[in-house]
Design a protein around this motif. Structure first.
Motif, PDB file in Angstrom:
ATOM      1  N   THR A   1       0.841  -1.196   0.000  1.00  0.00           N
ATOM      2  CA  THR A   1       0.000   0.000   0.000  1.00  0.00           C
ATOM      3  C   THR A   1       0.876   1.245   0.000  1.00  0.00           C
ATOM      4  OG1 THR A   1      -1.802  -1.106   1.183  1.00  0.00           O
ATOM      5  CG2 THR A   1      -1.757   1.300   1.268  1.00  0.00           C
ATOM      6  N   GLY A   2       0.604   2.147  -0.936  1.00  0.00           N
ATOM      7  CA  GLY A   2       1.330   3.410  -1.007  1.00  0.00           C
ATOM      8  C   GLY A   2       0.489   4.537  -0.434  1.00  0.00           C
ATOM      9  N   LYS A   3       1.139   5.420   0.322  1.00  0.00           N
ATOM     10  CA  LYS A   3       0.441   6.552   0.935  1.00  0.00           C
ATOM     11  C   LYS A   3       0.808   7.837   0.203  1.00  0.00           C
ATOM     12  CE  LYS A   3       0.276   4.384   5.499  1.00  0.00           C
ATOM     13  NZ  LYS A   3       0.608   4.518   6.946  1.00  0.00           N
ATOM     14  N   PHE A   4      -0.217   8.519  -0.301  1.00  0.00           N
ATOM     15  CA  PHE A   4      -0.027   9.755  -1.057  1.00  0.00           C
ATOM     16  C   PHE A   4      -0.436  10.962  -0.209  1.00  0.00           C
ATOM     17  CE2 PHE A   4      -0.397   6.441  -4.163  1.00  0.00           C
ATOM     18  CZ  PHE A   4       0.400   6.817  -5.234  1.00  0.00           C
TER      19      PHE A   4
ATOM     20  N   THR B   1      -5.110  13.581   0.955  1.00  0.00           N
ATOM     21  CA  THR B   1      -4.293  12.382   1.194  1.00  0.00           C
ATOM     22  C   THR B   1      -5.125  11.162   0.837  1.00  0.00           C
ATOM     23  OG1 THR B   1      -4.996  12.219   3.510  1.00  0.00           O
ATOM     24  CG2 THR B   1      -2.995  13.494   3.054  1.00  0.00           C
ATOM     25  N   TYR B   2      -4.458  10.131   0.339  1.00  0.00           N
ATOM     26  CA  TYR B   2      -5.156   8.891  -0.014  1.00  0.00           C
ATOM     27  C   TYR B   2      -4.153   7.755  -0.073  1.00  0.00           C
ATOM     28  CZ  TYR B   2      -3.505  10.067  -4.752  1.00  0.00           C
ATOM     29  OH  TYR B   2      -2.731  10.408  -5.847  1.00  0.00           O
TER      30      TYR B   2
ATOM     31  N   THR C   1      -6.887  -0.947  -5.064  1.00  0.00           N
ATOM     32  CA  THR C   1      -7.865  -0.428  -4.098  1.00  0.00           C
ATOM     33  C   THR C   1      -7.455   0.991  -3.737  1.00  0.00           C
ATOM     34  OG1 THR C   1      -8.310  -2.618  -3.167  1.00  0.00           O
ATOM     35  CG2 THR C   1      -8.887  -0.706  -1.809  1.00  0.00           C
ATOM     36  N   VAL C   2      -8.422   1.912  -3.817  1.00  0.00           N
ATOM     37  CA  VAL C   2      -8.164   3.321  -3.516  1.00  0.00           C
ATOM     38  C   VAL C   2      -8.945   3.698  -2.264  1.00  0.00           C
ATOM     39  CG1 VAL C   2      -8.266   5.691  -4.373  1.00  0.00           C
ATOM     40  CG2 VAL C   2      -7.946   3.796  -5.975  1.00  0.00           C
ATOM     41  N   LYS C   3      -8.269   4.330  -1.303  1.00  0.00           N
ATOM     42  CA  LYS C   3      -8.904   4.761  -0.062  1.00  0.00           C
ATOM     43  C   LYS C   3      -8.669   6.245   0.161  1.00  0.00           C
ATOM     44  CE  LYS C   3      -9.119   3.852   4.924  1.00  0.00           C
ATOM     45  NZ  LYS C   3      -8.594   3.023   6.046  1.00  0.00           N
ATOM     46  N   ASN C   4      -9.753   6.955   0.428  1.00  0.00           N
ATOM     47  CA  ASN C   4      -9.666   8.385   0.731  1.00  0.00           C
ATOM     48  C   ASN C   4      -9.346   8.553   2.221  1.00  0.00           C
ATOM     49  OD1 ASN C   4      -9.941  11.134   1.055  1.00  0.00           O
ATOM     50  ND2 ASN C   4     -12.109  11.221   0.530  1.00  0.00           N
ATOM     51  N   THR C   5      -8.135   9.033   2.522  1.00  0.00           N
ATOM     52  CA  THR C   5      -7.751   9.239   3.920  1.00  0.00           C
ATOM     53  C   THR C   5      -7.795  10.713   4.308  1.00  0.00           C
ATOM     54  OG1 THR C   5      -5.409   9.381   3.288  1.00  0.00           O
ATOM     55  CG2 THR C   5      -6.256   7.212   3.904  1.00  0.00           C
ATOM     56  N   GLY C   6      -8.319  11.552   3.417  1.00  0.00           N
ATOM     57  CA  GLY C   6      -8.438  12.975   3.712  1.00  0.00           C
ATOM     58  C   GLY C   6      -9.697  13.287   4.500  1.00  0.00           C
ATOM     59  N   ASP C   7      -9.964  14.576   4.682  1.00  0.00           N
ATOM     60  CA  ASP C   7     -11.127  14.988   5.471  1.00  0.00           C
ATOM     61  C   ASP C   7     -12.269  15.528   4.621  1.00  0.00           C
ATOM     62  OD1 ASP C   7      -9.952  17.315   4.636  1.00  0.00           O
ATOM     63  OD2 ASP C   7      -9.555  18.118   6.639  1.00  0.00           O
ATOM     64  N   LYS C   8     -12.173  15.383   3.285  1.00  0.00           N
ATOM     65  CA  LYS C   8     -13.233  15.820   2.386  1.00  0.00           C
ATOM     66  C   LYS C   8     -13.488  14.731   1.345  1.00  0.00           C
ATOM     67  CE  LYS C   8     -12.249  20.774   2.739  1.00  0.00           C
ATOM     68  NZ  LYS C   8     -11.880  22.012   1.973  1.00  0.00           N
TER      69      LYS C   8
ATOM     70  N   LEU D   1     -15.657   9.186  -3.183  1.00  0.00           N
ATOM     71  CA  LEU D   1     -15.282   8.555  -1.914  1.00  0.00           C
ATOM     72  C   LEU D   1     -15.353   9.576  -0.790  1.00  0.00           C
ATOM     73  CD1 LEU D   1     -12.148   6.424  -2.948  1.00  0.00           C
ATOM     74  CD2 LEU D   1     -14.519   5.661  -2.670  1.00  0.00           C
ATOM     75  N   SER D   2     -16.116   9.234   0.236  1.00  0.00           N
ATOM     76  CA  SER D   2     -16.163  10.064   1.442  1.00  0.00           C
ATOM     77  C   SER D   2     -14.905   9.796   2.273  1.00  0.00           C
ATOM     78  CB  SER D   2     -17.416   9.744   2.257  1.00  0.00           C
ATOM     79  OG  SER D   2     -18.583   9.967   1.497  1.00  0.00           O
ATOM     80  N   PRO D   3     -14.595  10.642   3.243  1.00  0.00           N
ATOM     81  CA  PRO D   3     -13.428  10.391   4.101  1.00  0.00           C
ATOM     82  C   PRO D   3     -13.491   8.996   4.729  1.00  0.00           C
ATOM     83  CG  PRO D   3     -14.231  12.606   4.445  1.00  0.00           C
ATOM     84  CD  PRO D   3     -15.231  11.945   3.551  1.00  0.00           C
ATOM     85  N   GLY D   4     -12.432   8.224   4.582  1.00  0.00           N
ATOM     86  CA  GLY D   4     -12.366   6.881   5.135  1.00  0.00           C
ATOM     87  C   GLY D   4     -12.938   5.802   4.240  1.00  0.00           C
ATOM     88  N   GLU D   5     -13.574   6.183   3.133  1.00  0.00           N
ATOM     89  CA  GLU D   5     -14.201   5.206   2.235  1.00  0.00           C
ATOM     90  C   GLU D   5     -13.193   4.716   1.192  1.00  0.00           C
ATOM     91  OE1 GLU D   5     -18.343   4.793  -0.385  1.00  0.00           O
ATOM     92  OE2 GLU D   5     -17.603   6.761   0.258  1.00  0.00           O
ATOM     93  N   GLN D   6     -13.381   3.484   0.713  1.00  0.00           N
ATOM     94  CA  GLN D   6     -12.488   2.929  -0.294  1.00  0.00           C
ATOM     95  C   GLN D   6     -13.275   2.163  -1.351  1.00  0.00           C
ATOM     96  OE1 GLN D   6      -9.965   0.392   2.145  1.00  0.00           O
ATOM     97  NE2 GLN D   6     -11.089  -1.440   1.510  1.00  0.00           N
ATOM     98  N   THR D   7     -12.624   1.911  -2.482  1.00  0.00           N
ATOM     99  CA  THR D   7     -13.235   1.156  -3.561  1.00  0.00           C
ATOM    100  C   THR D   7     -12.141   0.428  -4.328  1.00  0.00           C
ATOM    101  OG1 THR D   7     -14.735   1.278  -5.474  1.00  0.00           O
ATOM    102  CG2 THR D   7     -13.092   3.017  -5.277  1.00  0.00           C
ATOM    103  N   SER D   8     -12.515  -0.646  -4.996  1.00  0.00           N
ATOM    104  CA  SER D   8     -11.548  -1.426  -5.768  1.00  0.00           C
ATOM    105  C   SER D   8     -11.990  -1.504  -7.218  1.00  0.00           C
ATOM    106  CB  SER D   8     -11.409  -2.838  -5.191  1.00  0.00           C
ATOM    107  OG  SER D   8     -10.877  -2.801  -3.878  1.00  0.00           O
ATOM    108  N   GLY D   9     -11.036  -1.697  -8.106  1.00  0.00           N
ATOM    109  CA  GLY D   9     -11.334  -1.798  -9.526  1.00  0.00           C
ATOM    110  C   GLY D   9     -10.069  -2.041 -10.315  1.00  0.00           C
TER     111      GLY D   9
END
Length: 218
Positions: free
Chosen positions: A86-89, A95-96, A125-132, A171-179
């Protein structure tokens, strides 16, 4: 006769004295008026100067509030990631995280043949780790696959392939999706999945790179 001369002299003296007093009073009145006008002008100029100073201060305060320093990422670069990592951007947008679940190389997808040598399909898999909230397209913007870190790469074409599971939506904050992410590639021993160097080189994001050996994707 002398009596009349004396009376006339007294009258003349009184008239001259009265005229002199009138002129003195007039001079005093004009001087007072001039001083009053000068005082008013000075007050107006001082007031105008104070207003201009207040306006300048207000503008400077607004500039101070509106101006912000250049973006500085708070996340370290990750240059040696592999399949499964997993890479952190940390970007100037948000941030995601992206997890590279797998990779597959094919010469043909949906009866479409690559104009280069092959296609590479990445399961991510992409996860939104930001606050928006952000769209997946915004988070994936600038991601590419290249066989040479010194050269530009190839971005996602998944919208052209009906059989692939597309990465889309918001994606809401904390939400993720795969594709699936698909692009064309030439023959090479290994490939690199990364954020375009023009973005990381400009300081808009930390640098994150996955290395994908061709043998692991076949």
């Amino acid at each position: 006769m002398k009596k009349w001369l004396v009376v006339l002299l007294v009258i003349v003296t009184l008239v001259i004295s009265a005229c002199s007093d009138g002129e003195d009073n007039k001079g005093d009145e004009e001087q007072n008026l001039n001083e009053t006008m000068e005082g008013n002008n000075t007050s107006e100029e001082e007031k105008k100067g104070e207003e201009e100073t207040e306006n300048d201060s207000s503008i400077e305060d607004e500039d101070s509030e509106d101006s912000s320093g250049p973006f500085e990422t708070q996340t370290e670069d990750q240059l040696d990631l592999a399949i499964g990592d997993t890479g952190k951007f940390d970007t100037d947008l948000t941030t995601y995280e992206i997890t590279l679940n797998g990779a597959e190389i094919k010469s043909e997808v949906d009866d479409i043949t690559s104009q280069l040598d092959d296609f590479i399909i990445l399961d991510i898999t992409v996860k939104n780790t930001g606050d928006k909230s952000h769209t997946v397209q915004d988070l994936l913007y600038g991601l590419e696959v290249t066989f040479d870190l010194e050269s530009t790469g190839y971005q996602d074409y998944s919208e052209d392939f009906p059989s692939l599971e597309k990465l889309e939506g918001e994606l809401s904050p904390g939400e993720q999706t795969s594709g699936e992410f698909i692009t064309e590639i030439p023959n090479a021993e290994e490939y690199f999945f990364r954020l375009r160097s023009g973005i990381t080189g400009a300081g808009s994001s930390n640098e994150v790179i996955w290395t994908i050996p061709a043998e692991q994707a076949k």
